[in-house]
Write a protein that holds these residues in place. Structure first.
Motif, PDB file in Angstrom:
ATOM      1  N   LYS A   4       0.850  -1.188   0.000  1.00 38.67           N
ATOM      2  CA  LYS A   4       0.000   0.000   0.000  1.00 38.67           C
ATOM      3  C   LYS A   4       0.887   1.239   0.000  1.00 38.67           C
ATOM      4  N   ILE A   5       0.304   2.348  -0.383  1.00 42.53           N
ATOM      5  CA  ILE A   5       1.013   3.624  -0.330  1.00 42.53           C
ATOM      6  C   ILE A   5       1.105   4.039   1.138  1.00 42.53           C
ATOM      7  N   ALA A   6       2.292   4.449   1.574  1.00 43.15           N
ATOM      8  CA  ALA A   6       2.488   4.896   2.952  1.00 43.15           C
ATOM      9  C   ALA A   6       1.854   6.276   3.134  1.00 43.15           C
ATOM     10  N   GLY A   7       1.481   6.590   4.355  1.00 43.92           N
ATOM     11  CA  GLY A   7       0.848   7.877   4.641  1.00 43.92           C
ATOM     12  C   GLY A   7       1.682   9.070   4.216  1.00 43.92           C
ATOM     13  N   ASN A   8       2.999   8.985   4.448  1.00 38.59           N
ATOM     14  CA  ASN A   8       3.855  10.110   4.065  1.00 38.59           C
ATOM     15  C   ASN A   8       3.953  10.235   2.542  1.00 38.59           C
ATOM     16  N   GLN A   9       3.873   9.116   1.818  1.00 38.14           N
ATOM     17  CA  GLN A   9       3.891   9.169   0.357  1.00 38.14           C
ATOM     18  C   GLN A   9       2.600   9.812  -0.147  1.00 38.14           C
ATOM     19  N   GLU A  10       1.482   9.419   0.434  1.00 39.99           N
ATOM     20  CA  GLU A  10       0.191   9.974   0.034  1.00 39.99           C
ATOM     21  C   GLU A  10       0.186  11.491   0.223  1.00 39.99           C
ATOM     22  N   ALA A  11       0.722  11.957   1.336  1.00 37.08           N
ATOM     23  CA  ALA A  11       0.794  13.393   1.605  1.00 37.08           C
ATOM     24  C   ALA A  11       1.710  14.084   0.597  1.00 37.08           C
ATOM     25  N   ALA A  12       2.850  13.468   0.302  1.00 37.60           N
ATOM     26  CA  ALA A  12       3.797  14.058  -0.659  1.00 37.60           C
ATOM     27  C   ALA A  12       3.195  14.109  -2.059  1.00 37.60           C
ATOM     28  N   PHE A  13       2.470  13.072  -2.450  1.00 40.79           N
ATOM     29  CA  PHE A  13       1.835  13.062  -3.772  1.00 40.79           C
ATOM     30  C   PHE A  13       0.842  14.208  -3.894  1.00 40.79           C
ATOM     31  N   ALA A  14       0.089  14.478  -2.829  1.00 38.53           N
ATOM     32  CA  ALA A  14      -0.877  15.581  -2.851  1.00 38.53           C
ATOM     33  C   ALA A  14      -0.169  16.917  -3.069  1.00 38.53           C
ATOM     34  N   VAL A  15       0.992  17.094  -2.447  1.00 34.51           N
ATOM     35  CA  VAL A  15       1.769  18.325  -2.630  1.00 34.51           C
ATOM     36  C   VAL A  15       2.290  18.409  -4.062  1.00 34.51           C
ATOM     37  N   LEU A  16       2.775  17.302  -4.617  1.00 36.66           N
ATOM     38  CA  LEU A  16       3.248  17.310  -6.009  1.00 36.66           C
ATOM     39  C   LEU A  16       2.147  17.732  -6.965  1.00 36.66           C
ATOM     40  N   VAL A  17       0.946  17.252  -6.734  1.00 33.74           N
ATOM     41  CA  VAL A  17      -0.184  17.586  -7.597  1.00 33.74           C
ATOM     42  C   VAL A  17      -0.528  19.068  -7.487  1.00 33.74           C
ATOM     43  N   SER A  18      -0.548  19.607  -6.276  1.00 31.25           N
ATOM     44  CA  SER A  18      -0.997  20.982  -6.085  1.00 31.25           C
ATOM     45  C   SER A  18       0.096  22.035  -6.222  1.00 31.25           C
ATOM     46  N   GLU A  19       1.324  21.699  -5.811  1.00 30.15           N
ATOM     47  CA  GLU A  19       2.371  22.715  -5.749  1.00 30.15           C
ATOM     48  C   GLU A  19       3.626  22.408  -6.556  1.00 30.15           C
ATOM     49  N   GLY A  20       3.849  21.149  -6.902  1.00 27.38           N
ATOM     50  CA  GLY A  20       5.113  20.779  -7.520  1.00 27.38           C
ATOM     51  C   GLY A  20       6.173  20.608  -6.448  1.00 27.38           C
ATOM     52  N   ALA A  21       7.441  20.618  -6.844  1.00 27.77           N
ATOM     53  CA  ALA A  21       8.519  20.388  -5.885  1.00 27.77           C
ATOM     54  C   ALA A  21       9.841  20.876  -6.446  1.00 27.77           C
ATOM     55  N   VAL A  22      10.860  20.837  -5.604  1.00 25.27           N
ATOM     56  CA  VAL A  22      12.230  21.148  -6.004  1.00 25.27           C
ATOM     57  C   VAL A  22      13.088  19.974  -5.560  1.00 25.27           C
ATOM     58  N   ILE A  23      13.921  19.440  -6.471  1.00 26.77           N
ATOM     59  CA  ILE A  23      14.827  18.344  -6.129  1.00 26.77           C
ATOM     60  C   ILE A  23      15.890  18.870  -5.177  1.00 26.77           C
ATOM     61  N   VAL A  24      16.029  18.189  -4.044  1.00 25.64           N
ATOM     62  CA  VAL A  24      17.040  18.580  -3.067  1.00 25.64           C
ATOM     63  C   VAL A  24      17.872  17.368  -2.698  1.00 25.64           C
ATOM     64  N   GLY A  25      19.023  17.618  -2.141  1.00 24.52           N
ATOM     65  CA  GLY A  25      19.885  16.522  -1.723  1.00 24.52           C
ATOM     66  C   GLY A  25      19.946  16.452  -0.216  1.00 24.52           C
ATOM     67  N   LYS A  26      20.763  15.549   0.270  1.00 24.66           N
ATOM     68  CA  LYS A  26      20.947  15.422   1.719  1.00 24.66           C
ATOM     69  C   LYS A  26      21.456  16.747   2.264  1.00 24.66           C
ATOM     70  N   GLY A  27      21.018  17.070   3.448  1.00 26.89           N
ATOM     71  CA  GLY A  27      21.484  18.286   4.095  1.00 26.89           C
ATOM     72  C   GLY A  27      20.620  19.501   3.817  1.00 26.89           C
ATOM     73  N   THR A  28      19.467  19.313   3.193  1.00 25.88           N
ATOM     74  CA  THR A  28      18.582  20.434   2.933  1.00 25.88           C
ATOM     75  C   THR A  28      18.033  20.942   4.259  1.00 25.88           C
ATOM     76  N   ASN A  29      18.052  22.241   4.441  1.00 32.03           N
ATOM     77  CA  ASN A  29      17.553  22.761   5.713  1.00 32.03           C
ATOM     78  C   ASN A  29      16.048  23.005   5.645  1.00 32.03           C
TER      79      ASN A  29
END
Length: 65
Positions: A4-29
């Motif tokens: 199943k899709i994890a809760g945090n994935q479901e939340a992240a997918f909703a943000v991708l649909v509504s707002e998009g995203a920026v690729i970040v690496g380790k150490g992002t503040n």
């Protein structure tokens, strides 16, 4: 059997649909400052516009669940 899709994935997918995203690496503040390199083809700082998320799963084998 398919996971199943994890809760945090479901939340992240909703943000991708509504707002998009920026690729970040380790150490992002917390302010979203990009300090990582990203991955090949997706360097740090790559902007992903609002995007529909499609989950593609392999077909089941032998009638699996």
């Amino acid at each position: 059997m398919t996971r199943k899709i994890a809760g945090n994935q479901e939340a992240a997918f909703a943000v991708l649909v509504s707002e998009g995203a920026v690729i970040v690496g380790k150490g992002t503040n917390c302010e979203g400052v990009v300090v990582g390199k990203g991955k090949p083809g997706f360097p740090g700082g790559t902007v992903i516009p609002p995007t529909e998320v499609k989950i593609v799963r392999p077909p089941t084998v032998n009638g699996g669940k």
